[in-house]
Design an enzyme around this catalytic site. Structure first.
Site, PDB file in Angstrom:
ATOM      1  CG  HIS A  19     -11.182  -7.801   5.039  1.00 46.08           C
ATOM      2  ND1 HIS A  19     -10.088  -9.345   6.580  1.00 46.08           N
ATOM      3  CD2 HIS A  19      -9.854  -8.625   4.479  1.00 46.08           C
ATOM      4  CE1 HIS A  19      -8.993  -9.451   5.918  1.00 46.08           C
ATOM      5  NE2 HIS A  19      -9.196  -9.098   4.850  1.00 46.08           N
ATOM      6  CD  GLU A  78      -2.189  -2.254   0.754  1.00 45.14           C
ATOM      7  OE1 GLU A  78      -2.341  -3.342   0.572  1.00 45.14           O
ATOM      8  OE2 GLU A  78      -1.031  -2.708   1.774  1.00 45.14           O
TER       9      GLU A  78
END
Length: 338
Positions: free
Chosen positions: A129, A60
Site C-alpha cells: 500500500h 484492476e
C-alpha cells in the site's frame, strides 16, 4: 479562491468536469456509495447517479480494460485504482492497449482516459500500500505521467488530464492528501491529522501538463523533486541555510527539460530527490538528462537521494523516506565537491 485540501481539490476537479461534460464517468473500487477509501469521490454518485459514478469489481485489469473501451468509443473515464501498488495486474492493459491506441489505429482512435492512483507511503501501509511506481509509466511511449504537490496543481492538472485526448497516469501522494501546503513542515510526523488547505480557484481552470514550477529560487544548487519531496527539499534547504533553487516537476512525462536546464546552467549543481527506490528510479533519468544537456555548466556530479533498494519496510518507513537530514547532507556534499 476557495481553500481546499488536496482530497477536496481532486474531488472538485471531477465535479467540475462531470458537470460540464456528460461523457466524463468515474469508477473504481468503492468510489461510488462509499466515496473512495480516501474519500476523493465522496458525494459524486449522489449528485450524478450510479451510471456516471459507480463501483467496480476488485479486478484492476477489468477496470482499466473497461475504461479503455469507454474511452475508445467517446467517453472520458476517470478511473481510480485504490492504491498504486494494485495497478500491476492492469499494467498490460495500460501499456499494450491504452498507450498504443492512437498509434496502432493510425490516429483513428484515441484513449482519453485518466488513471488516478494514491502513491507513496506515510500511512504505515506496508509493502502493498506504499510503493511509488512512477518510473514504470514514464518508460512507456504514449502515456503522460503527472504528480501534483498541492491542491491548486491537483485540481488544475486533473482537469487538464481529463480533457487530454490521450491516457494520463495521475499519481496522488498520500502524505499530501491533507497537507502540508505552507512548506514549513519538518515532515517528521504524518500530516494526516493536519487537514491543511491551499487556495484553489472555483470552477474550471487548468495547469498545463509538461510545465514545471520553480517553488523556491536560488543560485547555489538546483533541487529536482516532485510530490511530497518538494516539501522535503524546501525544508532541507531552509535547515542548512543553502540558497537552493527547488523545482517542482509536476509532470514527469512530458518533462519540462527547458526549466531544468536553465536552472542547472545557473547554479552549476544538481540534487535529485524522490521517494521511490533508488535503482532505476526516475531520478536516474533526470540525472542522465542533466549530465547530457548541462555537462559544461556542472561544477559537481549530480547527486540522487531516494528510497532504499529494499522491499518497502513497514516499521521503518519514516527512515526509508528521504528526509530533510538526508537531503541536507547531499546538498552540503554537492556544494563542497570540487
Amino acid at each position: 479562491m476557495a481553500r481546499m485540501t488536496m482530497i477536496e481539490a481532486i474531488r472538485d476537479a471531477m465535479d467540475v468536469k462531470m458537470g460540464q461534460d456528460e461523457d466524463v464517468v468515474v469508477f473504481g473500487e468503492d468510489v461510488g456509495y462509499f466515496g473512495g477509501v480516501f474519500r476523493c469521490t465522496h458525494g459524486l454518485q449522489a449528485k450524478y447517479g450510479k451510471e456516471r459514478c459507480f463501483d467496480a469489481p476488485i479486478n484492476e485489469s477489468a477496470i482499466v480494460g473497461a475504461g479503455i473501451g469507454m474511452a475508445t468509443y467517446g467517453k472520458r473515464p476517470c478511473i481510480e485504482i485504490q492504491f498504486a501498488d494494485y495497478v500491476l495486474p492492469a499494467y498490460d492493459q495500460i501499456v499494450s492497449e491504452a498507450a498504443r491506441m492512437r498509434h496502432r489505429s493510425n490516429g483513428e482512435f484515441t484513449c482519453p482516459m485518466v488513471v488516478r492512483m494514491p502513491t507513496g507511503g506515510g500511512i504505515f501501509g506496508g509493502q502493498t500500500h506504499s510503493q511509488s511506481p512512477e518510473a514504470i509509466f514514464t518508460h512507456v511511449s504514449g502515456l503522460k505521467t503527472v504528480i501534483p504537490s498541492n491542491p491548486y496543481d491537483a485540481k488544475g492538472l486533473l482537469i487538464a488530464a481529463i480533457e487530454d485526448d490521450d491516457p494520463v497516469i495521475f499519481l496522488e501522494p498520500k502524505r499530501l492528501y491533507n497537507g502540508p501546503f505552507d512548506g514549513h513542515h519538518e515532515l517528521a510526523v504524518t500530516p494526516w491529522s493536519k487537514h491543511e488547505k491551499g487556495e484553489v480557484p472555483e470552477g474550471h481552470y487548468t495547469v498545463p501538463i509538461g510545465k514545471a514550477q520553480i517553488v523556491r529560487e536560488g543560485s547555489d544548487v538546483t533541487i529536482l523533486a516532485y510530490g511530497t519531496m518538494v516539501f522535503v527539499a524546501e525544508a532541507a534547504a531552509r535547515e542548512q541555510g543553502i540558497d537552493a533553487e527547488v523545482i517542482d516537476l509536476r509532470s514527469l512525462l512530458p518533462l519540462d527539460l527547458e526549466t531544468i536546464q536553465k536552472s542547472v546552467e545557473k547554479t552549476g549543481r544538481c540534487v535529485v530527490v524522490h521517494e521511490a527506490t533508488l535503482t532505476s528510479g526516475f531520478g536516474a533519468e533526470l540525472a542522465a538528462l542533466v549530465q547530457q544537456h548541462c555537462f559544461y555548466s556542472l561544477e559537481a556530479p549530480v547527486k540522487r537521494v531516494a528510497g532504499w533498494d529494499t522491499p518497502y519496510p513497514h516499521a521503518q518507513e519514516w527512515d526509508y523516506f528521504p528526509g530533510p537530514k538526508r537531503v541536507g547532507a547531499a546538498l552540503k556534499a554537492t556544494l563542497e565537491a570540487k
